[in-house]
Write a protein that holds these residues in place. Structure first.
Motif, PDB file in Angstrom:
ATOM      1  N   GLY A 191      22.224  16.114  39.007  1.00  0.00           N
ATOM      2  CA  GLY A 191      23.280  16.017  40.002  1.00  0.00           C
ATOM      3  C   GLY A 191      24.648  16.251  39.382  1.00  0.00           C
ATOM      4  N   ALA A 192      25.557  16.835  40.166  1.00  0.00           N
ATOM      5  CA  ALA A 192      26.889  17.138  39.656  1.00  0.00           C
ATOM      6  C   ALA A 192      27.821  17.459  40.816  1.00  0.00           C
ATOM      7  N   ARG A 196      17.309  13.594  50.844  1.00  0.00           N
ATOM      8  CA  ARG A 196      18.718  13.330  50.576  1.00  0.00           C
ATOM      9  C   ARG A 196      19.275  12.408  51.633  1.00  0.00           C
ATOM     10  N   GLN A 197      20.323  11.703  51.241  1.00  0.00           N
ATOM     11  CA  GLN A 197      20.976  10.802  52.181  1.00  0.00           C
ATOM     12  C   GLN A 197      22.473  10.818  51.924  1.00  0.00           C
ATOM     13  N   ALA A 198      23.211  11.169  52.954  1.00  0.00           N
ATOM     14  CA  ALA A 198      24.668  11.166  52.895  1.00  0.00           C
ATOM     15  C   ALA A 198      25.185   9.855  53.466  1.00  0.00           C
ATOM     16  N   THR A 226      26.424  17.715  50.424  1.00  0.00           N
ATOM     17  CA  THR A 226      26.821  16.549  49.648  1.00  0.00           C
ATOM     18  C   THR A 226      25.994  15.335  50.057  1.00  0.00           C
ATOM     19  N   ALA A 227      25.327  14.717  49.081  1.00  0.00           N
ATOM     20  CA  ALA A 227      24.460  13.576  49.362  1.00  0.00           C
ATOM     21  C   ALA A 227      23.866  13.056  48.058  1.00  0.00           C
ATOM     22  N   MET A 228      23.222  11.906  48.165  1.00  0.00           N
ATOM     23  CA  MET A 228      22.382  11.423  47.077  1.00  0.00           C
ATOM     24  C   MET A 228      21.006  12.041  47.278  1.00  0.00           C
ATOM     25  N   GLN A 281      15.534   6.951  41.454  1.00  0.00           N
ATOM     26  CA  GLN A 281      16.763   6.194  41.662  1.00  0.00           C
ATOM     27  C   GLN A 281      17.859   7.040  42.320  1.00  0.00           C
ATOM     28  N   GLY A 282      17.665   8.344  42.360  1.00  0.00           N
ATOM     29  CA  GLY A 282      18.619   9.225  43.017  1.00  0.00           C
ATOM     30  C   GLY A 282      19.593   9.873  42.053  1.00  0.00           C
ATOM     31  N   THR A 283      20.084  11.043  42.443  1.00  0.00           N
ATOM     32  CA  THR A 283      21.103  11.749  41.670  1.00  0.00           C
ATOM     33  C   THR A 283      22.107  12.340  42.665  1.00  0.00           C
TER      34      THR A 283
END
Length: 130
Positions: free
Chosen positions: A9-10, A38-40, A96-98, A122-124
């Motif tokens: 992620g970046a 993904r979750q925003a 844009t999101a995790m 854990q998400g990025t």
């Protein structure tokens, strides 16, 4: 049980590209149906892409033609059996999101529903700016 660890992620500009990677380890990880969600902020978790043990793939409507999911078996890293990737091109601000990688429960051959996925990373964070 399956363990999942995301990376990649970046923050990128609109129109750019990014590749996310998820190391999937655990017994028979190559046989699981795997996915990216993904979750925003303020929004529900949504499916991005799914790939099963036969490498059949499926995508959320908003990312079709832009994102590509793939997986490879990797026996060179300790406890890492499958490397799940998500190549993201032509990124938009709304991407844009995790981002989370997930493994479906045993017996689930195919699903695009978050409720069918029992193990999560854990998400990025991916942030796309204009």
């Amino acid at each position: 049980q399956v363990q999942l660890v995301e990376s990649g992620g970046a923050s990128v500009q609109s129109g750019g590209s990014l590749k996310l990677v998820c190391e999937v380890s655990g017994r028979a990880s190559s046989k699981y149906c795997l996915a990216w969600f993904r979750q925003a902020p303020g929004k529900e978790r949504e499916v991005v892409a799914v790939i099963n043990d036969r490498r059949n793939t499926g995508y959320g409507d908003s990312v079709k033609t832009r994102f590509t999911i793939s997986k490879e078996n990797d026996y060179t890293k300790e406890n890492a059996n499958t490397i799940l990737s998500l190549q993201m091109n032509s990124l938009k601000v709304e991407d844009t999101a995790m981002y989370y990688c997930a493994a479906a429960g045993k017996g689930v051959r195919w699903s695009m529903r978050a409720t069918d996925f029992s193990d999560w990373g854990q998400g990025t964070q991916v942030t796309v700016s204009t």
